[in-house]
Design a protein around this motif. Structure first.
Motif, short mmCIF file in Angstrom:
data_model
loop_
_atom_site.label_atom_id
_atom_site.label_comp_id
_atom_site.label_asym_id
_atom_site.label_seq_id
_atom_site.Cartn_x
_atom_site.Cartn_y
_atom_site.Cartn_z
N SER A 106 27.13 7.59 -36.52
CA SER A 106 26.94 7.45 -37.96
C SER A 106 27.95 8.33 -38.69
O SER A 106 28.51 9.27 -38.11
CB SER A 106 25.52 7.87 -38.35
N GLN A 107 28.18 8.03 -39.95
CA GLN A 107 29.13 8.82 -40.73
C GLN A 107 28.70 10.28 -40.80
O GLN A 107 29.53 11.19 -40.70
CB GLN A 107 29.25 8.24 -42.14
N SER A 108 27.40 10.52 -40.95
CA SER A 108 26.91 11.90 -41.03
C SER A 108 27.12 12.63 -39.71
O SER A 108 27.47 13.81 -39.69
CB SER A 108 25.43 11.91 -41.40
N ALA A 109 26.92 11.91 -38.58
CA ALA A 109 27.12 12.53 -37.26
C ALA A 109 28.58 12.87 -37.04
O ALA A 109 28.92 13.92 -36.48
CB ALA A 109 26.62 11.59 -36.17
N ARG A 110 29.48 11.98 -37.50
CA ARG A 110 30.90 12.24 -37.35
C ARG A 110 31.34 13.44 -38.21
O ARG A 110 32.11 14.29 -37.77
CB ARG A 110 31.71 11.00 -37.74
N GLN A 111 30.82 13.48 -39.43
CA GLN A 111 31.17 14.58 -40.33
C GLN A 111 30.66 15.92 -39.79
O GLN A 111 31.34 16.94 -39.88
CB GLN A 111 30.60 14.32 -41.72
N GLN A 112 29.46 15.87 -39.20
CA GLN A 112 28.89 17.10 -38.63
C GLN A 112 29.71 17.58 -37.44
O GLN A 112 30.01 18.77 -37.32
CB GLN A 112 27.44 16.85 -38.20
N ALA A 113 30.09 16.64 -36.56
CA ALA A 113 30.90 17.01 -35.40
C ALA A 113 32.24 17.58 -35.84
O ALA A 113 32.72 18.58 -35.28
CB ALA A 113 31.10 15.79 -34.50
N LEU A 114 32.86 16.96 -36.84
CA LEU A 114 34.14 17.44 -37.33
C LEU A 114 34.02 18.82 -37.96
O LEU A 114 34.87 19.70 -37.76
CB LEU A 114 34.70 16.45 -38.36
N GLN A 115 32.93 19.05 -38.70
CA GLN A 115 32.71 20.35 -39.32
C GLN A 115 32.50 21.44 -38.27
O GLN A 115 33.04 22.55 -38.38
CB GLN A 115 31.50 20.30 -40.26
N HIS A 116 31.75 21.12 -37.22
CA HIS A 116 31.52 22.07 -36.12
C HIS A 116 32.84 22.39 -35.41
O HIS A 116 33.06 23.52 -34.96
CB HIS A 116 30.52 21.52 -35.12
N PHE A 117 33.72 21.39 -35.32
CA PHE A 117 35.01 21.59 -34.68
C PHE A 117 35.90 22.49 -35.55
O PHE A 117 36.54 23.42 -35.05
CB PHE A 117 35.68 20.23 -34.46
N LYS A 118 35.93 22.22 -36.83
CA LYS A 118 36.76 23.02 -37.74
C LYS A 118 36.28 24.47 -37.82
O LYS A 118 37.09 25.39 -37.96
CB LYS A 118 36.75 22.40 -39.14
N SER A 119 34.97 24.66 -37.72
CA SER A 119 34.41 26.01 -37.82
C SER A 119 34.48 26.78 -36.51
O SER A 119 34.19 27.98 -36.48
CB SER A 119 32.96 25.94 -38.30
N ASP A 136 42.20 15.32 -40.76
CA ASP A 136 43.16 16.34 -41.13
C ASP A 136 42.56 17.70 -40.81
O ASP A 136 41.62 18.15 -41.46
CB ASP A 136 43.50 16.24 -42.62
N ILE A 137 43.10 18.34 -39.78
CA ILE A 137 42.57 19.62 -39.32
C ILE A 137 43.67 20.67 -39.41
O ILE A 137 44.72 20.53 -38.79
CB ILE A 137 42.05 19.52 -37.87
#
Length: 235
Positions: A106-119, A136-137
């Protein structure tokens, strides 16, 4: 169908493979083409390395490189959703923090995974090409092509996730014997040979023959069902 007949249409794409060009032809009328950089260009700031490895040893090689280079943050590209999920499970079993993003998430799951990666909460983000479009990282040091893409232009797009905004980056690519068609097409597109790294624990058995026959091109899964003769010239 709901758009007015009199309108201005603009189409943007990071790469222009054949399917995007076909889409462009169906949507646009005598368009002007603006290219920011050549599609085949790869940034000089990106250090590229090629690893010949048997398919069964790719997981072990990935784990080895993660440890050898002490990769705190790496984006790994896969061709399939199933493969991305499977690789994530393998990495987690090795106590390597990883999450996958692909079209079934889901879009929310992808955004959460990306946020965890960036952090920095997770070290490895495993992605398919569709899910990785537009990512964009900042200061992403490593990209790994666990599987080579079937569309050569996608290689340029993938490794372009690193080495951005003046920073240096490294792009490692794994190539098994059944991926030599993709490798040959990629190197033809970028007009250079990707430097090979032989000094690793999982070298391919024997010297990998990268000569591709006409028959292999036509029978390769990425070529089936396509008008291959119009896209490739054989010598």
């Amino acid at each position: 169908a709901l758009l007015p007949k009199q309108r201005q249409t603009l189409l943007f794409s990071a790469t222009m493979p054949a399917d995007i060009l076909q889409l462009s032809d169906s949507l646009l009328t005598n368009p002007e083409k603006v290219a920011v950089t050549p599609v085949a260009s790869t940034a000089e700031a990106i250090h590229q390395e090629l690893y010949f490895v048997e398919k069964a040893d790719k997981k072990s090689l990935l784990i080895h490189l993660l440890a050898e280079h002490r990769m705190g943050s790496v984006l790994v590209f896969m061709e399939t959703k199933h493969g991305a999920d499977k690789l994530c499970k393998t990495l987690c079993k090795e106590n390597i923090s990883a999450k996958a993003i692909h079209g079934n998430k889901s879009q929310s799951a992808r955004q959460q995974a990306l946020q965890h990666f960036k952090s920095g909460e997770i070290n490895v983000l495993v992605a398919t090409d569709i899910a990785a479009r537009g990512i964009d990282i900042d200061q992403l040091p490593y990209v790994i092509n666990y599987e080579l893409p079937h569309v050569p232009e996608t290689y340029v797009h993938r490794i372009g996730r690193t080495g951005r905004a003046g920073a240096n980056g490294k792009a490692f690519s794994f190539c098994s014997s059944d991926e030599r068609v993709q490798l040959k097409d990629i190197q033809k597109l970028i007009a250079k040979q990707i430097p090979v790294t032989d000094n690793h624990p999982y070298p391919s058995n024997g010297k990998l023959n990268t000569t591709v026959t006409v028959k292999e091109r036509f029978e390769h899964p990425s070529r089936r069902g396509k008008n291959t003769r119009n896209r490739y010239i054989y010598k």
